[in-house]
Design a protein around this motif. Structure first.
Motif, PDB file in Angstrom:
ATOM      1  N   ILE A  39       0.841  -1.198   0.000  1.00 48.96           N
ATOM      2  CA  ILE A  39       0.000   0.000   0.000  1.00 48.96           C
ATOM      3  C   ILE A  39       0.877   1.250   0.000  1.00 48.96           C
ATOM      4  O   ILE A  39       1.749   1.404   0.858  1.00 48.96           O
ATOM      5  N   GLY A  40       0.630   2.119  -0.964  1.00 50.98           N
ATOM      6  CA  GLY A  40       1.213   3.455  -0.955  1.00 50.98           C
ATOM      7  C   GLY A  40       0.167   4.427  -0.456  1.00 50.98           C
ATOM      8  O   GLY A  40      -0.962   4.434  -0.948  1.00 50.98           O
ATOM      9  N   VAL A  41       0.492   5.240   0.543  1.00 45.55           N
ATOM     10  CA  VAL A  41      -0.504   6.071   1.220  1.00 45.55           C
ATOM     11  C   VAL A  41      -0.320   7.549   0.887  1.00 45.55           C
ATOM     12  O   VAL A  41       0.769   8.105   1.048  1.00 45.55           O
ATOM     13  N   ALA A  61       1.373  14.548  -4.415  1.00 48.02           N
ATOM     14  CA  ALA A  61       1.074  13.609  -3.338  1.00 48.02           C
ATOM     15  C   ALA A  61       0.825  12.205  -3.881  1.00 48.02           C
ATOM     16  O   ALA A  61       1.285  11.210  -3.300  1.00 48.02           O
ATOM     17  N   MET A  62       0.111  12.111  -4.989  1.00 36.17           N
ATOM     18  CA  MET A  62      -0.162  10.798  -5.581  1.00 36.17           C
ATOM     19  C   MET A  62       1.108  10.149  -6.114  1.00 36.17           C
ATOM     20  O   MET A  62       1.311   8.942  -5.981  1.00 36.17           O
ATOM     21  N   GLU A  68       6.021   5.100  -2.908  1.00 37.31           N
ATOM     22  CA  GLU A  68       5.989   4.279  -1.701  1.00 37.31           C
ATOM     23  C   GLU A  68       5.462   2.877  -2.011  1.00 37.31           C
ATOM     24  O   GLU A  68       5.999   1.882  -1.518  1.00 37.31           O
ATOM     25  N   ALA A  69       4.410   2.824  -2.805  1.00 36.19           N
ATOM     26  CA  ALA A  69       3.839   1.525  -3.159  1.00 36.19           C
ATOM     27  C   ALA A  69       4.858   0.662  -3.888  1.00 36.19           C
ATOM     28  O   ALA A  69       4.968  -0.543  -3.637  1.00 36.19           O
ATOM     29  N   ARG A  70       5.613   1.273  -4.780  1.00 32.29           N
ATOM     30  CA  ARG A  70       6.641   0.509  -5.519  1.00 32.29           C
ATOM     31  C   ARG A  70       7.747   0.029  -4.578  1.00 32.29           C
ATOM     32  O   ARG A  70       8.243  -1.091  -4.722  1.00 32.29           O
ATOM     33  N   ALA A  71       8.150   0.894  -3.632  1.00 31.73           N
ATOM     34  CA  ALA A  71       9.187   0.489  -2.678  1.00 31.73           C
ATOM     35  C   ALA A  71       8.698  -0.650  -1.790  1.00 31.73           C
ATOM     36  O   ALA A  71       9.433  -1.613  -1.521  1.00 31.73           O
ATOM     37  N   ASN A  72       7.456  -0.557  -1.346  1.00 36.06           N
ATOM     38  CA  ASN A  72       6.884  -1.630  -0.523  1.00 36.06           C
ATOM     39  C   ASN A  72       6.738  -2.919  -1.325  1.00 36.06           C
ATOM     40  O   ASN A  72       7.001  -4.018  -0.820  1.00 36.06           O
ATOM     41  N   GLU A  73       6.311  -2.785  -2.574  1.00 38.86           N
ATOM     42  CA  GLU A  73       6.164  -3.946  -3.445  1.00 38.86           C
ATOM     43  C   GLU A  73       7.510  -4.627  -3.666  1.00 38.86           C
ATOM     44  O   GLU A  73       7.612  -5.860  -3.656  1.00 38.86           O
ATOM     45  N   ALA A  96      -3.717   4.396  -1.934  1.00 35.65           N
ATOM     46  CA  ALA A  96      -4.952   4.815  -1.277  1.00 35.65           C
ATOM     47  C   ALA A  96      -4.699   6.063  -0.448  1.00 35.65           C
ATOM     48  O   ALA A  96      -3.581   6.300   0.024  1.00 35.65           O
ATOM     49  N   GLN A  97      -5.743   6.862  -0.275  1.00 39.10           N
ATOM     50  CA  GLN A  97      -5.658   7.977   0.651  1.00 39.10           C
ATOM     51  C   GLN A  97      -5.746   7.440   2.074  1.00 39.10           C
ATOM     52  O   GLN A  97      -6.284   6.359   2.315  1.00 39.10           O
TER      53      GLN A  97
END
Length: 281
Positions: A39-41, A61-62, A68-73, A96-97
């Motif tokens: 999840i990228g927030v 922001a998006m 972030e989502a790519r780093a978490n993935e 997601a927000q």
């Protein structure tokens, strides 16, 4: 019931590997499927947009949330690949927000037998980490296994401390943890300062012990005085004294608002735990 569908969620790269490793151990032991969600927030919005909010600000922001989502993935993918070819797993990535994170996690947790997460408190943990835990338990209705920095030693913990206070939450946790309790060498039902005039005053923890023994659990009861300032401190010392590999407890016995303001056994246990904590509400 065995855990056949296991979910882990990463809202930050830190801790993703620990959670995946724990989830993989349980999945491989129980011939289960491990689902990983990145999840990228977007923390600038709470699930809605303000009138007049600049398009450039929203776009920035998006983009940050997508990074972030790519780093978490990436962290999840590396951790999954390190488990070997025998693990059945899947990986999804979403943005997601902040206000929508709970709904997103709850939708996945509803169809999972167990959610495995890293500790939601610490220097690298943001507000979304606690939101993920609460969404999984409250809206998703799934039990949650919180794994500390030391990880999960084994998919079959040898010694387990089961916190018991006669509450509905504690009983739900005991039932949901049965697959782990049944494989343990020793399960110690731990009662801290039982009420003198409570329904179990003559035999604290006795009825629960009987229930578990009938399921084949090697259970026993330990009644302790509250010799330390907090119940969580007594439970932590019990885990240390018994060299326990798992703590099972009911989560949030009173309102989450009060829990957030005053702390409580749930939050205190998660903040300081050195062993995995199995939670259910």
């Amino acid at each position: 019931m065995a855990y056949k569908s296991i979910l882990t969620v990463a809202a930050a790269p830190e801790g993703a590997g620990i959670a995946v490793d724990a989830g993989a151990k349980l999945a491989l032991k129980g011939d289960a499927h491990l689902e990983a969600l990145s999840i990228g927030v977007d923390r600038t919005q709470l699930g809605y947009s303000y009138i007049g909010a600049g398009a450039v600000m929203i776009q920035v922001a998006m983009e940050r949330a997508e990074e972030e989502a790519r780093a978490n993935e990436k962290a999840l993918k590396e951790a999954l690949e390190a488990q070997g070819p025998d693990l059945r797993s899947s990986l999804d990535s979403v943005v997601a927000q902040l206000g929508a994170v709970g709904d997103l996690v709850a939708a996945r947790a509803r169809y999972s037998d167990l959610v495995v997460l890293s500790k939601p408190y610490g220097p690298a943990a943001g507000p979304e980490a606690e939101a993920v835990v609460e969404a999984a338990m409250f809206e998703g209705g799934a039990p949650v296994l919180i794994v500390p920095e030391t990880g999960l030693a084994s998919a079959t913990p040898r010694r387990v401390v089961l916190a018991w206070n006669q509450s509905r939450e504690a009983l739900v946790a005991a039932r949901r943890a049965l697959p782990l309790l049944k494989t343990a060498e020793q399960v110690v039902i731990t009662v801290v300062d039982p009420p003198v005039h409570g329904p179990e005053r003559s035999d604290p923890g006795g009825m629960l012990c009987q229930l578990l023994v009938r399921h084949g659990v090697k259970a026993e009861v330990s009644v302790l005085a509250k010799t330390l300032p907090r119940v969580s401190d007594v439970l932590a010392r019990q885990c240390q004294d018994l060299d326990a590999e798992l703590l099972v407890m009911g989560a949030y016995g009173h309102s989450r608002f009060r829990e957030a303001i005053l702390g409580g056994a749930t939050r205190n246990s998660l903040e300081a735990t050195q062993v995995p904590v199995f939670l259910a509400h």
